[in-house]
Write an enzyme that holds these catalytic residues in place. Structure first.
Site, short mmCIF file in Angstrom:
data_model
loop_
_atom_site.label_atom_id
_atom_site.label_comp_id
_atom_site.label_asym_id
_atom_site.label_seq_id
_atom_site.Cartn_x
_atom_site.Cartn_y
_atom_site.Cartn_z
N HIS A 1 -1.33 -3.28 -7.26
CA HIS A 1 -0.35 -3.98 -6.41
C HIS A 1 0.42 -5.00 -7.23
O HIS A 1 -0.06 -5.48 -8.27
CB HIS A 1 -1.06 -4.64 -5.23
CG HIS A 1 -1.37 -3.68 -4.13
ND1 HIS A 1 -1.81 -4.05 -2.90
CD2 HIS A 1 -1.32 -2.33 -4.11
CE1 HIS A 1 -1.99 -3.00 -2.15
NE2 HIS A 1 -1.70 -1.92 -2.86
N GLU B 1 1.04 -8.19 -6.75
CA GLU B 1 0.37 -9.48 -6.91
C GLU B 1 -0.80 -9.35 -7.89
O GLU B 1 -1.03 -10.22 -8.74
CB GLU B 1 -0.16 -9.99 -5.57
CG GLU B 1 0.89 -10.06 -4.46
CD GLU B 1 0.96 -8.78 -3.63
OE1 GLU B 1 1.02 -7.66 -4.19
OE2 GLU B 1 0.96 -8.90 -2.41
N CYS C 1 -1.79 -7.99 0.70
CA CYS C 1 -2.59 -7.11 1.55
C CYS C 1 -3.93 -7.75 1.84
O CYS C 1 -4.45 -8.54 1.05
CB CYS C 1 -2.79 -5.76 0.88
SG CYS C 1 -3.72 -5.82 -0.66
N CYS D 1 -5.39 -8.08 -2.10
CA CYS D 1 -4.80 -9.15 -2.90
C CYS D 1 -5.08 -10.55 -2.35
O CYS D 1 -5.10 -11.52 -3.12
CB CYS D 1 -3.29 -8.93 -3.05
SG CYS D 1 -2.94 -7.43 -3.99
N1 HJL Z 1 1.68 -6.85 -0.74
C1 HJL Z 1 1.62 -5.60 -1.23
N2 HJL Z 1 1.88 -5.39 -2.55
C2 HJL Z 1 1.88 -4.14 -3.08
O1 HJL Z 1 2.14 -3.97 -4.28
C3 HJL Z 1 1.58 -3.00 -2.23
N3 HJL Z 1 1.62 -1.72 -2.74
C4 HJL Z 1 1.29 -3.28 -0.87
N4 HJL Z 1 0.96 -2.25 -0.05
C5 HJL Z 1 0.13 -2.51 1.15
C6 HJL Z 1 -0.41 -1.21 1.77
O2 HJL Z 1 -1.25 -1.57 2.85
C7 HJL Z 1 -1.27 -0.40 0.76
O3 HJL Z 1 -0.49 -0.01 -0.32
C8 HJL Z 1 -1.84 0.83 1.48
O4 HJL Z 1 -2.84 0.41 2.38
C9 HJL Z 1 -2.46 1.83 0.52
O5 HJL Z 1 -3.49 1.19 -0.24
P1 HJL Z 1 -3.37 1.26 -1.84
O6 HJL Z 1 -2.08 0.55 -2.21
O7 HJL Z 1 -3.33 2.73 -2.17
O8 HJL Z 1 -4.58 0.54 -2.38
N5 HJL Z 1 1.32 -4.56 -0.38
ZN ZN Z 2 -2.33 -5.98 -2.40
#
Ligand code: HJL
Ligand code: ZN
Length: 158
Positions: A54, A56, A87, A97
């Site tokens: 992610h 963050e 998240c 995060c």
């Molecule tokens: N704040 C935040 N920064 C990120 O870089 C990102 N990709 C998400 N995304 C939130 C979303 O809820 C999750 O991407 C899905 O729940 C899938 O989970 P994964 O990412 O595969 O671990 N949220």
């Molecule tokens: Zn996250």
């Protein structure tokens, strides 16, 4: 000098645009800022580092490896800008995060561009967790449409 929150959020959005587009997550950008020194200490975007990372997570991981004095020690007021709220639960089961932010320590404020849409894991209740831990959670308004457009660029058009 007053801090230009919108300029920092716009910069984080420019980073989100570099993220690979996937239907299974959001494209997000994040920056770590010393608000007193008005200096960007680290940056990150979704999947910048190897694995299902992610924005963050990348931003904070890079800070750790950049040899800067331990996070939060050198900074006068450490804050995190992220285009989408951190998240609090991930469909992949990876560490959320909000936990990574709390583990890093020293971060005083999380500036957020948009709340996480309830697409993958239902309602994100991370705000309460961060505030209970003493962090300030501030919504920087004005870029919502652009942030969501970038965040969902890899999603099937409805
Ligand atoms: N704040 C935040 N920064 C990120 O870089 C990102 N990709 C998400 N995304 C939130 C979303 O809820 C999750 O991407 C899905 O729940 C899938 O989970 P994964 O990412 O595969 O671990 N949220
Ligand atoms: Zn996250």
């Amino acid at each position: 000098a007053p801090v230009d929150h919108l300029a920092y959020m716009r910069y984080a959005l420019s980073l989100a645009k570099r993220a690979p587009r996937k239907p299974t997550n959001f494209c997000v950008g994040a920056i770590l800022v010393d608000e007193v020194a008005n200096a960007i200490l680290s940056t990150g975007y979704t999947m910048e580092l190897p694995g299902n990372t992610h924005a963050e997570q990348c931003c904070l991981a890079k800070m750790e490896t950049s040899g800067l004095p331990e996070t939060g020690v050198a900074a006068q007021k450490l804050v995190l800008y992220t285009t989408m709220e951190p998240c609090n639960k991930r469909a992949s089961g990876n560490v959320p995060c909000t936990e990574t932010i709390l583990k890093t320590g020293g971060i005083k404020v999380v500036y957020v561009g948009v709340k996480e849409p309830e697409k993958f894991v239902g309602g994100n209740v991370g705000r309460a967790k961060l505030e209970e831990a003493g962090l300030e959670y501030v919504h920087v308004s004005g870029l919502e449409a652009e942030i969501l457009e970038v965040a969902t660029a890899g999603h099937e058009k409805p």
